[in-house]
Design a protein around this motif. Structure first.
Motif, PDB file in Angstrom:
ATOM      1  N   LYS A   1      -2.447  -6.381  -4.720  1.00 38.66           N
ATOM      2  CA  LYS A   1      -2.185  -7.756  -3.944  1.00 38.66           C
ATOM      3  C   LYS A   1      -1.294  -8.650  -4.648  1.00 38.66           C
TER       4      LYS A   1
ATOM      5  N   ASP B   1      -2.753   0.876  -4.133  1.00 43.38           N
ATOM      6  CA  ASP B   1      -2.234  -0.671  -3.220  1.00 43.38           C
ATOM      7  C   ASP B   1      -2.729  -1.638  -4.408  1.00 43.38           C
TER       8      ASP B   1
ATOM      9  N   THR C   1      -7.142  -6.695  -8.763  1.00 45.90           N
ATOM     10  CA  THR C   1      -6.328  -6.943  -7.667  1.00 45.90           C
ATOM     11  C   THR C   1      -5.355  -5.639  -7.233  1.00 45.90           C
ATOM     12  N   CYS C   2      -5.844  -4.637  -8.033  1.00 41.32           N
ATOM     13  CA  CYS C   2      -5.028  -3.476  -7.546  1.00 41.32           C
ATOM     14  C   CYS C   2      -6.200  -2.088  -7.457  1.00 41.32           C
ATOM     15  N   ARG C   3      -5.809  -1.287  -6.795  1.00 41.89           N
ATOM     16  CA  ARG C   3      -6.401   0.155  -6.806  1.00 41.89           C
ATOM     17  C   ARG C   3      -5.573   1.105  -7.586  1.00 41.89           C
TER      18      ARG C   3
ATOM     19  N   GLY D   1      -9.515   1.199   1.428  1.00 40.59           N
ATOM     20  CA  GLY D   1     -10.129  -0.026   1.867  1.00 40.59           C
ATOM     21  C   GLY D   1      -9.833  -0.326   3.171  1.00 40.59           C
ATOM     22  N   SER D   2      -9.440  -1.815   3.457  1.00 38.75           N
ATOM     23  CA  SER D   2      -9.322  -2.154   4.797  1.00 38.75           C
ATOM     24  C   SER D   2      -8.368  -1.507   5.610  1.00 38.75           C
TER      25      SER D   2
ATOM     26  N   ARG E   1       0.850  -1.170  -0.054  1.00 36.35           N
ATOM     27  CA  ARG E   1       0.122  -0.049   0.021  1.00 36.35           C
ATOM     28  C   ARG E   1       0.835   1.272   0.055  1.00 36.35           C
TER      29      ARG E   1
ATOM     30  N   ARG F   1     -17.087  -3.065  -6.118  1.00 38.48           N
ATOM     31  CA  ARG F   1     -17.456  -3.442  -4.576  1.00 38.48           C
ATOM     32  C   ARG F   1     -18.451  -2.210  -4.196  1.00 38.48           C
TER      33      ARG F   1
HETATM   34  P1  TMP Z   1      -8.029  -4.201   0.796  1.00 41.89           P
HETATM   35  O1  TMP Z   1      -7.737  -2.611   1.128  1.00 41.89           O
HETATM   36  O2  TMP Z   1      -9.638  -4.488   0.936  1.00 41.89           O
HETATM   37  O3  TMP Z   1      -7.287  -4.961   2.108  1.00 41.89           O
HETATM   38  O4  TMP Z   1      -7.478  -4.672  -0.282  1.00 41.89           O
HETATM   39  C1  TMP Z   1      -6.251  -4.217  -0.808  1.00 41.89           C
HETATM   40  C2  TMP Z   1      -5.532  -4.513  -2.087  1.00 41.89           C
HETATM   41  O5  TMP Z   1      -5.852  -5.963  -2.211  1.00 41.89           O
HETATM   42  C3  TMP Z   1      -6.737  -3.974  -3.122  1.00 41.89           C
HETATM   43  O6  TMP Z   1      -5.727  -3.453  -4.173  1.00 41.89           O
HETATM   44  C4  TMP Z   1      -7.359  -5.039  -3.501  1.00 41.89           C
HETATM   45  C5  TMP Z   1      -6.876  -6.362  -3.429  1.00 41.89           C
HETATM   46  N1  TMP Z   1      -7.541  -7.518  -3.091  1.00 41.89           N
HETATM   47  C6  TMP Z   1      -7.848  -8.643  -3.849  1.00 41.89           C
HETATM   48  O7  TMP Z   1      -7.082  -8.543  -4.765  1.00 41.89           O
HETATM   49  N2  TMP Z   1      -8.471  -9.507  -3.555  1.00 41.89           N
HETATM   50  C7  TMP Z   1      -9.185  -9.566  -2.236  1.00 41.89           C
HETATM   51  O8  TMP Z   1      -9.631 -10.606  -1.806  1.00 41.89           O
HETATM   52  C8  TMP Z   1      -9.144  -8.282  -1.327  1.00 41.89           C
HETATM   53  C9  TMP Z   1      -9.854  -8.352  -0.223  1.00 41.89           C
HETATM   54  C10 TMP Z   1      -8.194  -7.209  -1.816  1.00 41.89           C
END
Ligand code: TMP
Ligand code: ASP
Length: 239
Positions: free
Chosen positions: A177, A175, A197-199, A99-100, A94, A215
């Motif tokens: 993943k 961010d 999988t990215c923001r 997000g989370s 990040r 989402r």
């Molecule tokens: P988060 O802020 O929801 O934890 O997500 C962080 C990053 O990870 C965001 O770029 C989206 C990605 N992500 C996935 O690829 N798969 C998932 O299941 C989740 C929850 C997030």
């Protein structure tokens, strides 16, 4: 190479065996889920877009010395990859709170982090993919100390490469993943790198160009994925 029987169906992809034991065949689906599958939908053309966008990023990373499972594109929504034994961790990097993380530490979404934050999540749907630390990973035997260090270092290297590349495309990398796996004992980047999988935020306007539009029911989801494809390749996505 031949696509043989399906080995595994995930939320966004199907994985098939091939006639080469070193390789799997991955098919990207248009299905989208969020909140551990609680929200379901379809994003038209997502499979094709994510297949092409992932291939684009894996090729870029290979040029910069980061190895992944990517071998070649096959048709519109398929790619051949090296067969991996997946490490059951999601590695999140990040740059800006969203997000989370924004929720967990109470930073407003959009806050620039002083340094990139790396997090590990245990890939376990029944537990809702919990955040885990090095000790948890050790006792769960999910990765060795060396593998953990290598994933951490590679994740930061991927971040530097993507940040710089995307800045040239007027995209802020908030961010992302990553997933890793082992191929003949070697740690490789696996899974996909895509708007799922990215923001990605537009550098000027801050507009979200990623799966958060799905989402959060923001609309224009497919358009956002198409815009990322266009900015990366300079070409309009056509069916
Ligand atoms: P988060 O802020 O929801 O934890 O997500 C962080 C990053 O990870 C965001 O770029 C989206 C990605 N992500 C996935 O690829 N798969 C998932 O299941 C989740 C929850 C997030
Ligand atoms: N892929 C995840 C799921 O459905 C969540 C997400 O990307 O937000 O469960």
């Amino acid at each position: 190479m031949q696509k043989l029987e399906m080995l595994y169906e995930g939320k966004a992809k199907k994985v098939y065996r091939t006639d080469n034991p070193e390789c799997f065949w991955v098919e990207f689906k248009d299905n989208a889920t969020a909140f551990n599958g609680a929200k379901r939908g379809t994003i038209d053309h997502k499979g094709v877009l994510n297949n092409r966008i992932s291939a684009y990023f894996f090729r870029l990373l290979a040029e910069k010395g980061v190895s992944s499972h990517f071998v070649s594109l096959k048709g519109d929504r398929d790619m051949v990859v090296k067969a991996l034994k997946i490490i059951m961790l999601e590695v999140v990097v990040r740059n800006i709170a969203a997000g989370s993380l924004a929720k967990r530490i109470g930073f407003p979404e959009g806050t620039l982090l002083e340094k990139p934050v790396v997090e590990f999540y245990y890939k376990n749907d029944a537990l809702n993919d919990p955040l885990v630390n090095d000790d948890h990973i050790k006792v769960l035997k999910l990765a060795t100390t060396e593998q953990l260090a290598q994933m951490h270092q590679t994740a930061l290297q991927v971040n530097r490469i993507l940040l710089e590349h995307l800045a040239g495309k007027e995209i802020d990398l908030i961010d992302f993943k990553l997933e890793f796996g082992l191929h003949n004992g070697k740690l490789l980047l696996g899974d996909e790198i895509s708007p799922d999988t990215c923001r990605f935020w537009d550098k000027k306007t801050g507009e979200k160009l990623d799966k958060d539009r799905f989402r959060r029911d923001m609309g224009n989801v497919e358009e956002a994925y198409r815009e990322i494809y266009r900015r990366l390749t300079g070409k309009n996505f056509e069916e």
